[in-house]
Each structure stands twice: as structure tokens, then as C-alpha cells.
Enzyme design. Structure first.
Site, PDB file in Angstrom:
ATOM      1  N   HIS A  96       0.843  -1.206   0.000  1.00 15.44           N
ATOM      2  CA  HIS A  96       0.000   0.000   0.000  1.00 15.44           C
ATOM      3  C   HIS A  96       0.872   1.248   0.000  1.00 15.44           C
ATOM      4  O   HIS A  96       0.616   2.204  -0.751  1.00 15.44           O
ATOM      5  CB  HIS A  96      -0.903   0.052   1.245  1.00 15.44           C
ATOM      6  CG  HIS A  96      -1.937  -1.001   1.326  1.00 15.44           C
ATOM      7  ND1 HIS A  96      -2.099  -1.771   2.454  1.00 15.44           N
ATOM      8  CD2 HIS A  96      -2.884  -1.411   0.445  1.00 15.44           C
ATOM      9  CE1 HIS A  96      -3.114  -2.613   2.266  1.00 15.44           C
ATOM     10  NE2 HIS A  96      -3.595  -2.417   1.052  1.00 15.44           N
TER      11      HIS A  96
ATOM     12  N   LYS B  37     -16.509  -5.996   7.064  1.00 10.88           N
ATOM     13  CA  LYS B  37     -15.292  -6.815   7.052  1.00 10.88           C
ATOM     14  C   LYS B  37     -14.780  -7.164   8.445  1.00 10.88           C
ATOM     15  O   LYS B  37     -13.867  -7.956   8.571  1.00 10.88           O
ATOM     16  CB  LYS B  37     -14.180  -6.083   6.289  1.00 10.88           C
ATOM     17  CG  LYS B  37     -14.349  -6.079   4.795  1.00 10.88           C
ATOM     18  CD  LYS B  37     -13.102  -5.504   4.143  1.00 10.88           C
ATOM     19  CE  LYS B  37     -13.151  -5.593   2.646  1.00 10.88           C
ATOM     20  NZ  LYS B  37     -11.931  -5.070   2.033  1.00 10.88           N
TER      21      LYS B  37
ATOM     22  N   ARG C 289      -2.513  -6.304  -7.959  1.00 11.28           N
ATOM     23  CA  ARG C 289      -1.414  -7.244  -7.749  1.00 11.28           C
ATOM     24  C   ARG C 289      -1.460  -8.387  -8.747  1.00 11.28           C
ATOM     25  O   ARG C 289      -0.462  -8.733  -9.353  1.00 11.28           O
ATOM     26  CB  ARG C 289      -1.464  -7.812  -6.326  1.00 11.28           C
ATOM     27  CG  ARG C 289      -1.167  -6.794  -5.264  1.00 11.28           C
ATOM     28  CD  ARG C 289      -1.447  -7.342  -3.893  1.00 11.28           C
ATOM     29  NE  ARG C 289      -2.861  -7.698  -3.824  1.00 11.28           N
ATOM     30  CZ  ARG C 289      -3.390  -8.615  -3.034  1.00 11.28           C
ATOM     31  NH1 ARG C 289      -2.636  -9.280  -2.209  1.00 11.28           N
ATOM     32  NH2 ARG C 289      -4.672  -8.872  -3.037  1.00 11.28           N
TER      33      ARG C 289
ATOM     34  N   SER D 297      -3.145  -7.466   3.203  1.00 11.82           N
ATOM     35  CA  SER D 297      -3.460  -7.186   4.606  1.00 11.82           C
ATOM     36  C   SER D 297      -3.942  -8.431   5.324  1.00 11.82           C
ATOM     37  O   SER D 297      -3.595  -8.671   6.484  1.00 11.82           O
ATOM     38  CB  SER D 297      -4.535  -6.099   4.710  1.00 11.82           C
ATOM     39  OG  SER D 297      -4.037  -4.870   4.273  1.00 11.82           O
TER      40      SER D 297
END
Length: 163
Positions: A17, A41, A90, A128
Site C-alpha cells: 500500500h 469486514k 497485484r 493485509s
């Protein structure tokens, strides 16, 4: 003035990030890292901690600001007079999801543009969720996150161990 928003949950911020933030800061006059509340989440870190971690990690970038938001991203963009959404990609599976988001955001606001950046190849594997999992299982994540984030993680893990 070209203003971009880099949205995410950032639970926690990773070096991947930060790579996108640093490169985005060079591309835009002002970059707002927009930390999504994202109760759905169930983040490990609360919203204020995530904002603080990022603020401490971007002190070296004078044109970067960190703010939280809980409304639609396109509405947050309007509030901030932002022109662009900045997103990192990614792997191919990221592209499918990000393309859907970009098209939906453009449908909600015809002026909404999305710019995709590929992270440095050394961060391609980093997420993450992986960092959280490693940390919660007692692993060292210091090479995956900025120092201020690692410090928060260590405090969080130590606090969980005491409860």
C-alpha cells in the site's frame, strides 16, 4: 490541481500500500488516503487506529492526507473535489474485481476516473489479510509493514494476549 483518492480498508497498511501511496504522491498534486469504515469486514483495527497508523507512515509525503469515510466513494470524491480513484492491482483476480468497481463508480458518477498501478514486484504477494493472519499466529510481520504499523500490531497482539 489534480486530486486523487486512494481508498481501502487498510487493515493494516502494508508496504505494498505504501508503495502505491508514494508513487501516487508523485503523480498527483494531492493524494487522499481514504480509510473505509467497513464494519462488514470486521477489521482487526478500529477506524481511528487505521487512520493513525497511515498518518504516521506517510509523514514524509507532504501532499498526502489521510481521512476516514463511511459513505459512497463517489460521494466522498465529490466532497473532496477529487478527479481520480487510485487503485493497486497485484494479480489477475484483482483486475476482475477492480474493473467491476471502476465501472460501477463511473456509472454512479460519469466524471469518475480510475487509475490502476501495479505494485513493486517485491510486494505482489502481499495482502493485509495475510499480514493479519501471520501476526495473529505470532509471526514477525515487520518486513511487510511500515514501522508505525508494526508497532500498532505488536501492541494489539500483546493486548489480545492479556485478555
Amino acid at each position: 490541481m489534480m486530486i486523487a483518492i486512494y481508498p481501502g480498508t487498510f487493515d493494516p497498511l502494508t508496504n505494498g500500500h505504501l508503495d502505491i501511496i508514494e508513487r501516487g504522491a508523485k503523480m498527483f498534486d494531492r493524494l487522499i488516503v481514504a480509510v473505509a469504515e467497513s464494519k462488514r469486514k470486521k477489521p482487526l483495527f478500529d477506524l481511528n487506529d487505521r487512520v493513525t497508523m497511515i498518518e504516521e507512515s506517510v509523514l514524509h509525503l507532504p501532499n498526502v492526507e489521510v481521512e476516514s469515510f463511511s459513505n459512497l466513494l463517489v460521494d466522498f470524491m465529490k466532497e473532496k473535489n477529487a478527479d481520480v480513484i487510485l487503485r493497486g492491482l497485484r494479480v489477475v483476480s484483482d483486475f476482475e474485481y477492480e474493473l467491476q468497481l471502476a465501472l460501477m463508480n463511473r456509472k454512479l458518477n460519469a466524471n469518475c476516473e480510475t487509475v490502476f498501478l501495479m505494485p513493486n514486484k517485491k510486494y505482489i504477494f502481499l495482502s493485509s489479510s495475510m499480514v493479519r493472519e501471520i501476526a495473529l499466529l505470532g509471526g514477525d510481520v515487520s518486513c511487510f509493514v511500515p514501522k508505525p504499523v508494526n508497532d500498532f500490531i505488536l501492541r494489539k497482539i500483546n493486548d489480545k494476549g492479556r485478555t
